[in-house]
Design a protein around this motif. Structure first.
Motif, short mmCIF file in Angstrom:
data_model
loop_
_atom_site.label_atom_id
_atom_site.label_comp_id
_atom_site.label_asym_id
_atom_site.label_seq_id
_atom_site.Cartn_x
_atom_site.Cartn_y
_atom_site.Cartn_z
N GLU A 1 0.53 16.11 -10.25
CA GLU A 1 -0.27 16.70 -9.17
C GLU A 1 -1.56 15.90 -8.97
N ASP A 2 -2.20 15.51 -10.06
CA ASP A 2 -3.41 14.68 -9.97
C ASP A 2 -3.11 13.34 -9.31
N ILE A 3 -2.00 12.74 -9.71
CA ILE A 3 -1.61 11.45 -9.13
C ILE A 3 -1.33 11.61 -7.64
N ARG A 4 -0.61 12.66 -7.29
CA ARG A 4 -0.27 12.91 -5.88
C ARG A 4 -1.55 13.05 -5.04
N LYS A 5 -2.55 13.78 -5.55
CA LYS A 5 -3.81 13.95 -4.83
C LYS A 5 -4.49 12.60 -4.62
N ARG A 6 -4.56 11.79 -5.67
CA ARG A 6 -5.20 10.48 -5.57
C ARG A 6 -4.44 9.58 -4.60
N MET A 7 -3.11 9.63 -4.65
CA MET A 7 -2.30 8.82 -3.73
C MET A 7 -2.56 9.24 -2.28
N ASN A 8 -2.67 10.54 -2.05
CA ASN A 8 -2.93 11.04 -0.69
C ASN A 8 -4.31 10.58 -0.20
N GLU A 9 -5.30 10.57 -1.09
CA GLU A 9 -6.63 10.07 -0.73
C GLU A 9 -6.57 8.59 -0.34
N LEU A 10 -5.88 7.81 -1.16
CA LEU A 10 -5.75 6.38 -0.87
C LEU A 10 -4.99 6.16 0.44
N LYS A 11 -3.92 6.93 0.65
CA LYS A 11 -3.16 6.82 1.90
C LYS A 11 -4.05 7.08 3.11
N ALA A 12 -4.83 8.16 3.04
CA ALA A 12 -5.69 8.53 4.17
C ALA A 12 -6.68 7.40 4.47
N THR A 13 -7.29 6.87 3.43
CA THR A 13 -8.27 5.79 3.61
C THR A 13 -7.62 4.54 4.19
N LEU A 14 -6.50 4.14 3.60
CA LEU A 14 -5.85 2.90 4.03
C LEU A 14 -5.22 3.04 5.41
N TYR A 15 -4.57 4.16 5.70
CA TYR A 15 -3.98 4.35 7.03
C TYR A 15 -5.05 4.44 8.10
N SER A 16 -6.22 5.01 7.76
CA SER A 16 -7.28 5.09 8.76
C SER A 16 -7.77 3.70 9.14
N LYS A 17 -7.73 2.77 8.20
CA LYS A 17 -8.18 1.41 8.49
C LYS A 17 -7.06 0.55 9.09
N PHE A 18 -5.85 0.65 8.53
CA PHE A 18 -4.78 -0.28 8.89
C PHE A 18 -3.71 0.31 9.79
N GLY A 19 -3.73 1.62 9.98
CA GLY A 19 -2.75 2.26 10.86
C GLY A 19 -1.32 1.92 10.47
N SER A 20 -0.52 1.57 11.46
CA SER A 20 0.90 1.31 11.22
C SER A 20 1.16 -0.09 10.66
N SER A 21 0.11 -0.89 10.49
CA SER A 21 0.33 -2.23 9.94
C SER A 21 0.47 -2.21 8.41
N ILE A 22 0.40 -1.02 7.82
CA ILE A 22 0.58 -0.88 6.37
C ILE A 22 1.59 0.23 6.12
N ASN A 23 2.42 0.07 5.10
CA ASN A 23 3.43 1.08 4.77
C ASN A 23 3.23 1.49 3.32
N LEU A 24 2.82 2.72 3.11
CA LEU A 24 2.57 3.23 1.76
C LEU A 24 3.54 4.34 1.39
N GLU A 25 4.73 4.29 1.90
CA GLU A 25 5.71 5.32 1.56
C GLU A 25 6.35 4.97 0.24
N GLU A 26 6.70 6.02 -0.50
CA GLU A 26 7.33 5.81 -1.79
C GLU A 26 8.78 5.53 -1.54
#
Length: 133
Positions: free
Chosen positions: A108-133
């Motif tokens: 659960e802790d890892i999932r929260k941190r991953m979601n934070e990183l996703k939000a930050t990175l997707y806000s900057k890079f949009g669809s030019s980055i793929n962070l799906e597991e």
């Protein structure tokens, strides 16, 4: 003419934002967390299977008429009383359940941190980055 086409090409293929070392660190962290998440998932699956095996052994023990049983410790079998074996099975099951609970908390802790990183990175890079597991 040519000028309009060039403008269209720029809107169709926008230049991706510059990847900073901080961004790269975030991407790498996401990858490590994702790997850890899946490792824990596999460990939990194995622990749940082991708990099922312990429950099966406990059920077999209840049906047993023997006063002394062989209890497996790794590659060695130890003779112990039926009651001691039953207690050992209960203790082992409880220990495995606690391990599962702790791992689920870590997931659960890892999932929260991953979601934070996703939000930050997707806000900057949009669809030019793929962070799906």
């Amino acid at each position: 003419g040519a000028r309009a086409r060039r403008w269209k090409m720029q809107t169709v293929n926008p230049v991706a934002p510059q990847v900073t070392s901080e961004d790269q660190d975030s991407i790498n962290t996401f990858g490590r967390l994702n790997n850890r998440y899946h490792d824990i998932q596999s460990q939990i699956k194995a622990k749940k299977k082991f708990c099922e095996d312990l429950e099966d052994a406990s059920n077999e023990l209840m049906l047993s008429d023997d006063d002394v049983v062989k209890y497996s410790y790794g590659f060695v079998f130890v003779h112990m009383s039926n009651d001691d074996a039953d207690q050992k099975l209960q203790d082992d099951t409880e220990s495995e359940q606690q391990g599962i609970t702790a791992m689920e908390g870590e997931m659960e802790d890892i999932r929260k941190r991953m979601n934070e990183l996703k939000a930050t990175l997707y806000s900057k890079f949009g669809s030019s980055i793929n962070l799906e597991e």
